[in-house]
Design a protein around this motif. Structure first.
Motif, PDB file in Angstrom:
ATOM      1  N   ARG A  22      -4.112  20.812  11.377  1.00  0.00           N
ATOM      2  CA  ARG A  22      -3.046  19.873  11.771  1.00  0.00           C
ATOM      3  C   ARG A  22      -3.511  18.971  12.904  1.00  0.00           C
ATOM      4  O   ARG A  22      -3.294  17.760  12.885  1.00  0.00           O
ATOM      5  N   ARG A  25      -6.110  16.497  11.638  1.00  0.00           N
ATOM      6  CA  ARG A  25      -5.523  15.478  10.758  1.00  0.00           C
ATOM      7  C   ARG A  25      -4.834  14.402  11.572  1.00  0.00           C
ATOM      8  O   ARG A  25      -4.819  13.228  11.200  1.00  0.00           O
ATOM      9  N   GLY A  26      -4.285  14.773  12.721  1.00  0.00           N
ATOM     10  CA  GLY A  26      -3.647  13.799  13.603  1.00  0.00           C
ATOM     11  C   GLY A  26      -2.546  13.025  12.908  1.00  0.00           C
ATOM     12  O   GLY A  26      -1.649  13.602  12.310  1.00  0.00           O
ATOM     13  N   GLU A  27      -2.639  11.706  12.954  1.00  0.00           N
ATOM     14  CA  GLU A  27      -1.624  10.828  12.364  1.00  0.00           C
ATOM     15  C   GLU A  27      -1.866  10.576  10.874  1.00  0.00           C
ATOM     16  O   GLU A  27      -1.040   9.949  10.227  1.00  0.00           O
ATOM     17  N   ARG A  28      -2.976  11.035  10.374  1.00  0.00           N
ATOM     18  CA  ARG A  28      -3.288  10.844   8.955  1.00  0.00           C
ATOM     19  C   ARG A  28      -2.284  11.613   8.107  1.00  0.00           C
ATOM     20  O   ARG A  28      -1.926  12.740   8.439  1.00  0.00           O
ATOM     21  N   SER A  29      -1.848  11.034   7.011  1.00  0.00           N
ATOM     22  CA  SER A  29      -0.833  11.713   6.197  1.00  0.00           C
ATOM     23  C   SER A  29      -1.419  12.927   5.489  1.00  0.00           C
ATOM     24  O   SER A  29      -2.604  12.977   5.156  1.00  0.00           O
ATOM     25  N   GLU A  32      -2.589  11.845   1.915  1.00  0.00           N
ATOM     26  CA  GLU A  32      -3.898  11.177   1.915  1.00  0.00           C
ATOM     27  C   GLU A  32      -5.028  12.177   2.136  1.00  0.00           C
ATOM     28  O   GLU A  32      -6.042  12.156   1.430  1.00  0.00           O
ATOM     29  N   THR A  33      -4.838  13.072   3.077  1.00  0.00           N
ATOM     30  CA  THR A  33      -5.859  14.075   3.380  1.00  0.00           C
ATOM     31  C   THR A  33      -6.100  14.976   2.185  1.00  0.00           C
ATOM     32  O   THR A  33      -7.243  15.238   1.798  1.00  0.00           O
ATOM     33  N   ASP A  36      -7.842  13.076  -0.697  1.00  0.00           N
ATOM     34  CA  ASP A  36      -9.255  12.831  -0.373  1.00  0.00           C
ATOM     35  C   ASP A  36     -10.090  14.108  -0.492  1.00  0.00           C
ATOM     36  O   ASP A  36     -11.256  14.057  -0.851  1.00  0.00           O
ATOM     37  N   VAL A  66     -13.387  16.104   4.871  1.00  0.00           N
ATOM     38  CA  VAL A  66     -12.527  14.924   4.944  1.00  0.00           C
ATOM     39  C   VAL A  66     -12.088  14.650   6.382  1.00  0.00           C
ATOM     40  O   VAL A  66     -11.986  13.505   6.801  1.00  0.00           O
ATOM     41  N   LEU A  67     -11.857  15.720   7.136  1.00  0.00           N
ATOM     42  CA  LEU A  67     -11.392  15.567   8.520  1.00  0.00           C
ATOM     43  C   LEU A  67     -12.535  15.415   9.516  1.00  0.00           C
ATOM     44  O   LEU A  67     -12.298  15.274  10.715  1.00  0.00           O
TER      45      LEU A  67
END
Length: 100
Positions: A22, A25-29, A32-33, A36, A66-67
């Motif tokens: 979490r 991932r930060g602000e990335r949805s 999307e994560t 990807d 991905v992250l």
């Protein structure tokens, strides 16, 4: 196939893994994560919430990639014991246990 119940240590490790993902991932949805990483958004949600405490290695490897997380960093973070928590069966006793 019968799954054995998770140990408290495995549950805690799963919670630490979820928190790490979490944060990374930060602000990335989440959608999307997950897309990807080629995992379902539901799988990512369950891992992040700690509901899947022992996800498959390829799943974690894909999400970490991905992250931008190295697997070494993931392993080191999820295996750090919480301060003040003595693992069950370690033979260590608290002060209260010693004086009782």
């Amino acid at each position: 196939m019968v799954r054995l119940p998770l140990t408290p240590e495995e549950v805690e490790r799963g919670q630490r893994l979820g928190a790490l993902l979490r944060r990374a991932r930060g602000e990335r949805s989440m959608l999307e994560t997950a897309l990807d990483a080629r995992v379902s958004p539901e799988t990512l949600r369950k891992i992040e919430s700690g509901r899947v405490a022992t996800p498959a290695f390829p799943t974690i490897a894909a999400i970490a990639d991905v992250l931008g997380l190295s697997l070494d960093a993931v392993w080191a973070e999820i295996n750090q014991p919480d301060p003040g928590v003595v693992p069950a069966g370690s033979g260590h006793r608290t002060r209260e246990q010693l004086t009782s």
